[in-house]
Scaffold this active site. Sequence first.
Site, PDB file in Angstrom:
ATOM      1  N   HIS A  16      10.087   1.504   8.741  1.00 46.83           N
ATOM      2  CA  HIS A  16       9.893   1.861   7.312  1.00 46.83           C
ATOM      3  C   HIS A  16      10.357   3.298   7.113  1.00 46.83           C
ATOM      4  CE1 HIS A  16       7.207   1.862   3.491  1.00 46.83           C
ATOM      5  NE2 HIS A  16       7.930   2.971   3.473  1.00 46.83           N
ATOM      6  N   HIS A  18      12.661   6.067   4.254  1.00 49.01           N
ATOM      7  CA  HIS A  18      13.421   6.353   3.030  1.00 49.01           C
ATOM      8  C   HIS A  18      14.537   7.322   3.390  1.00 49.01           C
ATOM      9  CE1 HIS A  18      10.224   4.603   0.479  1.00 49.01           C
ATOM     10  NE2 HIS A  18       9.442   5.020   1.457  1.00 49.01           N
ATOM     11  N   LEU A  19      15.775   6.914   3.163  1.00 50.80           N
ATOM     12  CA  LEU A  19      16.918   7.783   3.470  1.00 50.80           C
ATOM     13  C   LEU A  19      17.522   8.418   2.221  1.00 50.80           C
ATOM     14  CD1 LEU A  19      18.748   5.561   6.138  1.00 50.80           C
ATOM     15  CD2 LEU A  19      17.165   7.457   6.548  1.00 50.80           C
ATOM     16  N   ASN A  44      14.121   1.892  -2.588  1.00 49.44           N
ATOM     17  CA  ASN A  44      13.682   2.494  -3.863  1.00 49.44           C
ATOM     18  C   ASN A  44      14.575   3.659  -4.293  1.00 49.44           C
ATOM     19  OD1 ASN A  44      12.608   4.099  -1.747  1.00 49.44           O
ATOM     20  ND2 ASN A  44      10.889   4.784  -3.004  1.00 49.44           N
ATOM     21  N   LYS A 101      11.113  -6.035  -0.586  1.00 51.26           N
ATOM     22  CA  LYS A 101       9.988  -5.113  -0.712  1.00 51.26           C
ATOM     23  C   LYS A 101       9.301  -5.267  -2.053  1.00 51.26           C
ATOM     24  CE  LYS A 101       7.443  -1.499   0.157  1.00 51.26           C
ATOM     25  NZ  LYS A 101       7.633  -0.214   0.812  1.00 51.26           N
ATOM     26  N   HIS A 138       4.137  -2.508  -0.527  1.00 52.93           N
ATOM     27  CA  HIS A 138       3.382  -1.283  -0.817  1.00 52.93           C
ATOM     28  C   HIS A 138       2.050  -1.781  -1.371  1.00 52.93           C
ATOM     29  CE1 HIS A 138       2.789   3.002  -1.969  1.00 52.93           C
ATOM     30  NE2 HIS A 138       1.851   2.399  -2.669  1.00 52.93           N
ATOM     31  N   HIS A 176       2.583   1.091   5.758  1.00 47.20           N
ATOM     32  CA  HIS A 176       1.870   2.381   5.753  1.00 47.20           C
ATOM     33  C   HIS A 176       0.387   2.248   5.413  1.00 47.20           C
ATOM     34  CE1 HIS A 176       2.682   2.035   1.480  1.00 47.20           C
ATOM     35  NE2 HIS A 176       3.864   2.604   1.488  1.00 47.20           N
ATOM     36  N   LEU A 221       1.761   8.592  -0.739  1.00 48.40           N
ATOM     37  CA  LEU A 221       1.052   7.396  -1.184  1.00 48.40           C
ATOM     38  C   LEU A 221       1.281   6.277  -0.180  1.00 48.40           C
ATOM     39  CD1 LEU A 221       1.788   7.606  -4.998  1.00 48.40           C
ATOM     40  CD2 LEU A 221      -0.436   7.893  -3.884  1.00 48.40           C
ATOM     41  N   ASP A 249       7.538   5.945   7.239  1.00 45.85           N
ATOM     42  CA  ASP A 249       7.495   6.231   5.805  1.00 45.85           C
ATOM     43  C   ASP A 249       8.023   7.633   5.511  1.00 45.85           C
ATOM     44  OD1 ASP A 249       7.137   5.727   3.106  1.00 45.85           O
ATOM     45  OD2 ASP A 249       5.028   6.337   3.119  1.00 45.85           O
ATOM     46  N   HIS A 253      11.506  14.788  -0.273  1.00 48.88           N
ATOM     47  CA  HIS A 253      11.554  15.325  -1.638  1.00 48.88           C
ATOM     48  C   HIS A 253      11.884  16.801  -1.494  1.00 48.88           C
ATOM     49  CE1 HIS A 253       9.745  11.836  -3.704  1.00 48.88           C
ATOM     50  NE2 HIS A 253       9.026  11.687  -2.599  1.00 48.88           N
ATOM     51  N   ALA A 265       5.134  12.405  -4.340  1.00 49.88           N
ATOM     52  CA  ALA A 265       4.463  11.818  -3.174  1.00 49.88           C
ATOM     53  C   ALA A 265       5.488  11.509  -2.098  1.00 49.88           C
ATOM     54  CB  ALA A 265       3.746  10.536  -3.586  1.00 49.88           C
TER      55      ALA A 265
END
Length: 345
Positions: A16, A18-19, A44, A101, A138, A176, A221, A249, A253, A265
């Site tokens: 899991h 996020h790239l 996302n 997802k 999620h 997560h 989150l 996860d 940011h 988050a």
Amino acid sequence: MDSRQQITLRAPDDWHIHLRDGTALERTVGDAARQFRRAIIMPNLVPPVVNAEGALAYKARIEAAVPADKAFTPLMVIYLTDKTSPEIVHQAHAAGVVAAKLYPAGATTNSDSGVTDIANIYPALEAMQSCGMKLLLHGEVTTSDIDIFDRERVFIENILGRVVADFPSLKIVLEHITTSYAAEFVAQARDGVAATITAHHLLYNRNHMLVGGIRPHYYCLPVLKRSTHQEALIEAATSGSPKFFLGTDSAPHAQGRKETACGCAGCYTAFSAIELYAEAFERAGKLEKLEGFASEFGPDFYDLPRNNGTITLVREPWTLPSGLPMGTDALIPLAAGETLNWQLL
Ligand SMILES: NC(=O)N[C@@H](CC(=O)O)C(=O)O
Ligand SMILES: [Zn+2]
Ligand SMILES: [Zn+2]
């Protein structure tokens, strides 16, 4: 002869991550590929990755960002919306997409296009069950009357139990997890129900985020919970149960979007992910359980071969940088400026 304490593990994967996209990829893909052989890539983006075409195009952008000396396979995921049809599912499956997802609408970063009622995706879930595509969740409800610290538990009670029962051969990952309720639900659930656990939920609880000043880099989150939940997650991750495996996860940011009046988050852990997990497993006295969690149970669940090759960690304290570049932005890694005991060779 090297006298430092070392551990060698089968090469691990991240189930899991996020790239993001564009100029962030050099940072995020480089860090992920230094730590892991494969990763499940969260869809996302803005706009989200909702079908085969979008997933294949995103996959090509990620592959183009893999450093020349690294082998890294992105495993692609589509984002479920109220409009995801069985046809979209079958086309994605044929294109090699491994999972879809579910973001309940409004649950987290970039979830505005998410599902407004689970009933809307029942035909898609039927199609996923029939072709063997995994469902990733999620797991939080989003109604304003439910306290943010209760959102995972209420999702399990009101939604997850029903989906697990209604689709008895659908493989499901509760992503997560942050509570003892989630750990218990997954431990007692039927085969084919698993959970990922982040390094930060193993290392921290809400006191780390809120005592002595508010620390936005610990905000993600589902939000960090009280220490009894942290202890339940440590117990689950180090138990040797194949139902629990590694998913960072990691979610970048830019510094300015974290350190602000309404901060985003997400924790950026990809820079030192396996070292953070080693820290957590060592503190629990369970380093010998790290390999199953990081390198074996994930591929087994996803019906993929375990990696060949190994990584080695040495016990040599090192200090994380205070910041990292990401495109033209600054990115603050989780545990910035802190010292970790284990270092990836
Ligand atoms: N975990 C987070 O706090 N943020 C993730 C989204 C998610 O995984 O919920 C992100 O994309 O930033
Ligand atoms: Zn999430
Ligand atoms: Zn995530």
